[in-house]
Scaffold this active site. Structure first.
Site, PDB file in Angstrom:
ATOM      1  N   LYS A   1       0.847  -1.206   0.000  1.00  0.00           N
ATOM      2  CA  LYS A   1       0.000   0.000   0.000  1.00  0.00           C
ATOM      3  C   LYS A   1       0.880   1.253   0.000  1.00  0.00           C
ATOM      4  O   LYS A   1       2.090   1.167   0.225  1.00  0.00           O
ATOM      5  CB  LYS A   1      -0.931  -0.031   1.217  1.00  0.00           C
ATOM      6  CG  LYS A   1      -0.232  -0.049   2.556  1.00  0.00           C
ATOM      7  CD  LYS A   1      -1.201  -0.382   3.673  1.00  0.00           C
ATOM      8  CE  LYS A   1      -0.460  -0.612   4.967  1.00  0.00           C
ATOM      9  NZ  LYS A   1      -0.955   0.146   6.087  1.00  0.00           N
TER      10      LYS A   1
ATOM     11  N   ARG B   1      -9.683   0.348  15.716  1.00  0.00           N
ATOM     12  CA  ARG B   1      -9.938   1.217  14.549  1.00  0.00           C
ATOM     13  C   ARG B   1     -11.065   0.607  13.724  1.00  0.00           C
ATOM     14  O   ARG B   1     -12.200   1.033  13.770  1.00  0.00           O
ATOM     15  CB  ARG B   1      -8.692   1.318  13.656  1.00  0.00           C
ATOM     16  CG  ARG B   1      -7.470   1.899  14.293  1.00  0.00           C
ATOM     17  CD  ARG B   1      -6.345   2.082  13.290  1.00  0.00           C
ATOM     18  NE  ARG B   1      -6.098   0.896  12.469  1.00  0.00           N
ATOM     19  CZ  ARG B   1      -5.037   0.697  11.720  1.00  0.00           C
ATOM     20  NH1 ARG B   1      -4.093   1.614  11.670  1.00  0.00           N
ATOM     21  NH2 ARG B   1      -4.883  -0.396  11.007  1.00  0.00           N
TER      22      ARG B   1
ATOM     23  N   TYR C   1      16.650  30.458   5.445  1.00  0.00           N
ATOM     24  CA  TYR C   1      15.558  31.239   6.036  1.00  0.00           C
ATOM     25  C   TYR C   1      15.707  31.354   7.552  1.00  0.00           C
ATOM     26  O   TYR C   1      16.042  30.383   8.228  1.00  0.00           O
ATOM     27  CB  TYR C   1      14.220  30.542   5.786  1.00  0.00           C
ATOM     28  CG  TYR C   1      13.733  30.628   4.354  1.00  0.00           C
ATOM     29  CD1 TYR C   1      13.351  31.844   3.791  1.00  0.00           C
ATOM     30  CD2 TYR C   1      13.633  29.473   3.591  1.00  0.00           C
ATOM     31  CE1 TYR C   1      12.886  31.904   2.482  1.00  0.00           C
ATOM     32  CE2 TYR C   1      13.172  29.521   2.281  1.00  0.00           C
ATOM     33  CZ  TYR C   1      12.801  30.741   1.738  1.00  0.00           C
ATOM     34  OH  TYR C   1      12.347  30.800   0.455  1.00  0.00           O
TER      35      TYR C   1
ATOM     36  N   MET D   1      12.180  24.439   0.943  1.00  0.00           N
ATOM     37  CA  MET D   1      11.397  23.551   0.077  1.00  0.00           C
ATOM     38  C   MET D   1      12.273  22.794  -0.917  1.00  0.00           C
ATOM     39  O   MET D   1      12.055  21.613  -1.190  1.00  0.00           O
ATOM     40  CB  MET D   1      10.333  24.359  -0.678  1.00  0.00           C
ATOM     41  CG  MET D   1       9.304  23.484  -1.362  1.00  0.00           C
ATOM     42  SD  MET D   1       8.086  24.405  -2.302  1.00  0.00           S
ATOM     43  CE  MET D   1       7.227  25.312  -1.056  1.00  0.00           C
TER      44      MET D   1
END
Ligand SMILES: Cc1ncc(COP(=O)(O)O)c(C=O)c1O
Length: 353
Positions: free
Chosen positions: A38, A124, A245, A293
């Protein structure tokens, strides 16, 4: 050595194959291996991983969603697929079209091959009520019985044995020997052969990561994924000059700083600001300043032979050094699963044997 592009995840399919073969060698007599692929194979590429797992001796594949099952079928995977997650009506229809087995815990799940899930304590999904679960297990489209452990990765706890015991009692109470019985994830597979039943559902271990967050080599596992980038710039910094930054780091001595074009847009998380190492030239160097980023900055020290174009390894081996996903996870106070699942689509996966 130089890197071919800014951010690349190499996936060693041979390692996945060997991890599967190793897991199979540990299984109780008659138990089979289901490879859990998955979330795009925990970030490794589901179709590639599925094929390598089958080559390594897995006989089932498991996914969480109907779309994931459909995708495997579209790529020619013809064997048994189990969809383990919650499915809307429409998704149930897709799973059926993909000829997948589905997990059910209510009478409304439509499917030709159902695996009834007893909630033995995960809290769950799954039927908690014993009588209702017994009723569901009597259905003629039922192919399997399953549960899922909450604490298999916490050696020595007493919750795991209690869940196992409740599930065993349930299997006995159902009393059908035509059903496929399965419970174990990777941690439970290593922890207790009594949890193997007919099938184990292993995810993290097939990728060569350790379900207990330790060194995978100690359990005979080989990490399949390595993450690399390259040195795009090397610049001299004088004391007081800052990188990135927010000026989260400034040089305290004359030093050289490399800029490496990988960042949180690639899944190299901002929480690693001033708190991780990378490998360049076979040596560890600290990431300094804020992870942005698209870039990170790395302190190379006052004397360096690192130059533009050099390969940078963020996860994996270089020379005699290595950085495990488990190490990155520890620094972020998370688990190895999240590190590889979190690599974004901007990072190309390169599969090789
Ligand atoms: C129901 C179920 N079984 C098995 C697994 C595989 O777990 P692991 O990756 O810890 O082996 C998962 C993954 O979370 C799961 O949800």
């Amino acid at each position: 050595m130089s890197a071919p592009e800014r951010a690349l995840a190499r996936v060693d399919l041979g390692a996945i194959e060997r991890n599967c073969a190793h897991l199979r060698s540990l299984l109780a007599d008659g138990a089979e291996l289901c490879a859990v692929v998955k979330a795009d194979g925990y970030g490794h590429g589901a179709v590639w991983v599925a094929k390598a797992s089958l080559a390594g001796g897995a006989s089932w594949l498991a996914v969480a969603t109907a779309g994931e099952a459909e995708d495997l079928r579209r790529h020619g995977l013809a064997g048994r697929i189990l969809v383990m997650g919650a499915l809307t009506r429409e998704e149930q229809r897709l799973a059926r079209e993909a000829e997948a087995d589905v997990v059910a815990w209510t009478p409304d799940v439509e499917g030709d091959r159902l695996h009834i899930k007893l909630d033995t304590g995960m809290g769950r999904l799954g039927e908690k009520d014993w009588d209702e679960a017994l009723r569901l297990a009597g259905g003629d489209r039922v192919m399997g019985l399953m549960t899922h452990f909450a604490t298999a990765d916490e050696p020595g706890d007493d919750y795991f044995p209690a869940q196992l015991e409740r599930f065993r009692e349930f299997v006995d109470a159902v009393g059908r020997d035509d059903l496929l019985v399965h419970a174990a994830n990777s941690a439970a597979t290593f922890r207790d052969r009594a949890a193997h039943f007919d099938l184990v559902r292993c995810g993290i271990a097939i990728y060569g990561m350790d379900p207990f967050g330790e060194d995978p080599a100690e359990r005979g596992l080989e990490p399949a994924l390595s993450l690399q980038s390259w040195v795009a710039a090397v610049r001299r910094f004088e004391p007081g000059e800052s990188a990135g930054y927010g000026r989260r780091w400034a040089a305290s001595r004359p030093t050289w700083v490399a800029t490496v074009p990988i960042g949180y847009g690639d899944g190299w998380r901002r929480g690693l600001t001033n708190d991780c190492d990378v490998l360049i030239g076979g040596r560890r160097h600290p990431v300094v300043g804020a992870v942005s980023m698209d870039n990170v900055t790395v302190d190379l020290g006052g004397e360096t032979d690192v130059s533009v174009g050099d390969e940078v390894v963020l996860i994996g081996r270089q020379g005699n050094e290595r950085i495990l996903a488990e190490e990155v996870a520890r620094r972020l106070d998370t688990i190895n699963y999240e590190i590889t699942c979190g690599l974004s689509t901007r990072v190309r996966r390169l599969h090789a044997r």
